[in-house]
Design a protein around this motif. Structure first.
Motif, PDB file in Angstrom:
ATOM      1  N   GLU A 109       0.882  -1.282   0.170  1.00 53.64           N
ATOM      2  CA  GLU A 109       0.031  -0.055  -0.122  1.00 53.64           C
ATOM      3  C   GLU A 109       0.809   1.290   0.060  1.00 53.64           C
ATOM      4  OE1 GLU A 109      -2.409  -0.429   3.446  1.00 53.64           O
ATOM      5  OE2 GLU A 109      -3.656  -1.914   2.645  1.00 53.64           O
ATOM      6  N   GLU A 110       2.055   1.373   0.834  1.00 55.39           N
ATOM      7  CA  GLU A 110       2.920   2.466   0.957  1.00 55.39           C
ATOM      8  C   GLU A 110       3.480   2.662  -0.529  1.00 55.39           C
ATOM      9  OE1 GLU A 110       4.385   5.612   2.479  1.00 55.39           O
ATOM     10  OE2 GLU A 110       2.900   4.446   3.124  1.00 55.39           O
ATOM     11  N   THR A 111       4.200   1.520  -0.848  1.00 54.13           N
ATOM     12  CA  THR A 111       4.807   1.505  -2.455  1.00 54.13           C
ATOM     13  C   THR A 111       3.891   2.556  -3.348  1.00 54.13           C
ATOM     14  OG1 THR A 111       6.190  -0.140  -1.894  1.00 54.13           O
ATOM     15  CG2 THR A 111       6.032   0.292  -4.152  1.00 54.13           C
ATOM     16  N   LEU A 115       4.175   5.515  -5.283  1.00 55.79           N
ATOM     17  CA  LEU A 115       4.371   5.528  -6.865  1.00 55.79           C
ATOM     18  C   LEU A 115       3.178   6.801  -7.295  1.00 55.79           C
ATOM     19  CD1 LEU A 115       4.717   1.877  -7.834  1.00 55.79           C
ATOM     20  CD2 LEU A 115       6.257   3.482  -8.170  1.00 55.79           C
ATOM     21  N   ASN A 116       1.974   6.578  -6.754  1.00 51.34           N
ATOM     22  CA  ASN A 116       0.915   7.417  -7.407  1.00 51.34           C
ATOM     23  C   ASN A 116       1.362   9.045  -7.094  1.00 51.34           C
ATOM     24  OD1 ASN A 116      -0.902   5.726  -8.117  1.00 51.34           O
ATOM     25  ND2 ASN A 116      -1.966   5.499  -6.074  1.00 51.34           N
ATOM     26  N   SER A 119       4.081  10.089  -9.472  1.00 52.25           N
ATOM     27  CA  SER A 119       3.452   9.965 -10.735  1.00 52.25           C
ATOM     28  C   SER A 119       2.771  11.630 -10.707  1.00 52.25           C
ATOM     29  CB  SER A 119       2.434   9.167 -11.109  1.00 52.25           C
ATOM     30  OG  SER A 119       1.743   9.144 -12.123  1.00 52.25           O
ATOM     31  N   GLU A 120       1.951  11.704  -9.773  1.00 50.94           N
ATOM     32  CA  GLU A 120       1.365  13.123  -9.719  1.00 50.94           C
ATOM     33  C   GLU A 120       2.361  14.287  -9.676  1.00 50.94           C
ATOM     34  OE1 GLU A 120      -1.141  13.027  -6.183  1.00 50.94           O
ATOM     35  OE2 GLU A 120      -2.467  11.412  -6.915  1.00 50.94           O
ATOM     36  N   LEU A 121       3.472  14.084  -8.773  1.00 47.20           N
ATOM     37  CA  LEU A 121       4.534  14.973  -8.732  1.00 47.20           C
ATOM     38  C   LEU A 121       5.076  15.281 -10.206  1.00 47.20           C
ATOM     39  CD1 LEU A 121       6.102  14.450  -5.447  1.00 47.20           C
ATOM     40  CD2 LEU A 121       5.044  16.574  -6.094  1.00 47.20           C
ATOM     41  N   ALA A 122       5.390  14.318 -10.922  1.00 45.25           N
ATOM     42  CA  ALA A 122       5.922  14.338 -12.403  1.00 45.25           C
ATOM     43  C   ALA A 122       5.093  14.729 -13.317  1.00 45.25           C
ATOM     44  CB  ALA A 122       6.279  12.758 -12.767  1.00 45.25           C
ATOM     45  N   ARG A 123       3.626  14.776 -13.173  1.00 44.56           N
ATOM     46  CA  ARG A 123       2.625  15.356 -13.792  1.00 44.56           C
ATOM     47  C   ARG A 123       2.592  16.703 -13.779  1.00 44.56           C
ATOM     48  NH1 ARG A 123      -1.520  11.871 -12.327  1.00 44.56           N
ATOM     49  NH2 ARG A 123      -0.792   9.784 -13.057  1.00 44.56           N
TER      50      ARG A 123
END
Length: 190
Positions: A109-111, A115-116, A119-123
């Motif tokens: 769950e933490e992983t 990851l989400n 991914s949000e920071l990258a977007r």
């Protein structure tokens, strides 16, 4: 009383050695007197064994029996403790397996969360970079247009100076001054 009987039998055997010897000589046919001597001798031997050897043997076997019983009790207690430890170990192993499964779920769950988040920071960073690029490109375009306009204005001013210098006459100068004064007058009236 037992000592009296034992001493009587020993003294009787001591008083009649011929009977004891006769029993040894009569080999072929037995006599009742020889049989009686062997019976008394055996009874005397058995009595001495029981009288003198009985109490120590009873104490030995009693001590041995109590040692065996205590060892059996200790072994039973140790066996029960070992079974209890084995049960506790198996319960702990089961609990550890549950904890491992729980930790695995939490880690997954933490992983997934991380990851989400990445991914949000990258977007958001990509969107910010795209906006910054657009703003920078627009600023560069505006700057380039401004420089082109400045160059055009400078060139036009240079051409206008040259044209004015070549074709400017006194009547043009008075005409410009009259137009300027009219404009000042209009501005002052307002």
């Amino acid at each position: 009383m037992k000592r009296w009987i034992a001493s009587a039998l020993v003294s009787l055997a001591g008083l009649f050695p011929s009977t004891a010897m006769a029993a040894q000589e009569a080999e072929g046919h037995g006599s009742w007197l020889g049989f009686l001597f062997f019976a008394i001798n055996f009874l005397l031997f058995a009595f001495i064994l029981v009288y003198f050897g009985g109490p120590p043997l009873r104490r030995f076997f009693s001590a041995r029996a109590s040692t065996i019983h205590s060892n059996l009790a200790k072994s039973a207690t140790a066996f029960e403790e070992a079974e209890a430890l084995a049960r506790a170990a198996s319960e702990r192993i089961a609990a550890l397996e549950g904890e491992v499964a729980q930790l695995k779920r939490e880690l997954e769950e933490e992983t997934a969360f991380q990851l989400n988040r990445v991914s949000e920071l990258a977007r958001s960073n990509a969107d910010r970079i795209r906006r910054d690029t657009e703003v920078t490109a627009a600023a560069l375009v505006d700057n380039a247009q401004r420089r082109v306009r400045e160059n055009l204005a400078a060139t036009a001013a240079q051409l206008a100076r040259e044209l004015i210098a070549r074709h400017f006459q006194a009547a043009d100068q008075s005409h410009l001054l009259d137009g300027f004064m009219n404009r000042l007058g209009l501005e002052a009236q307002r």
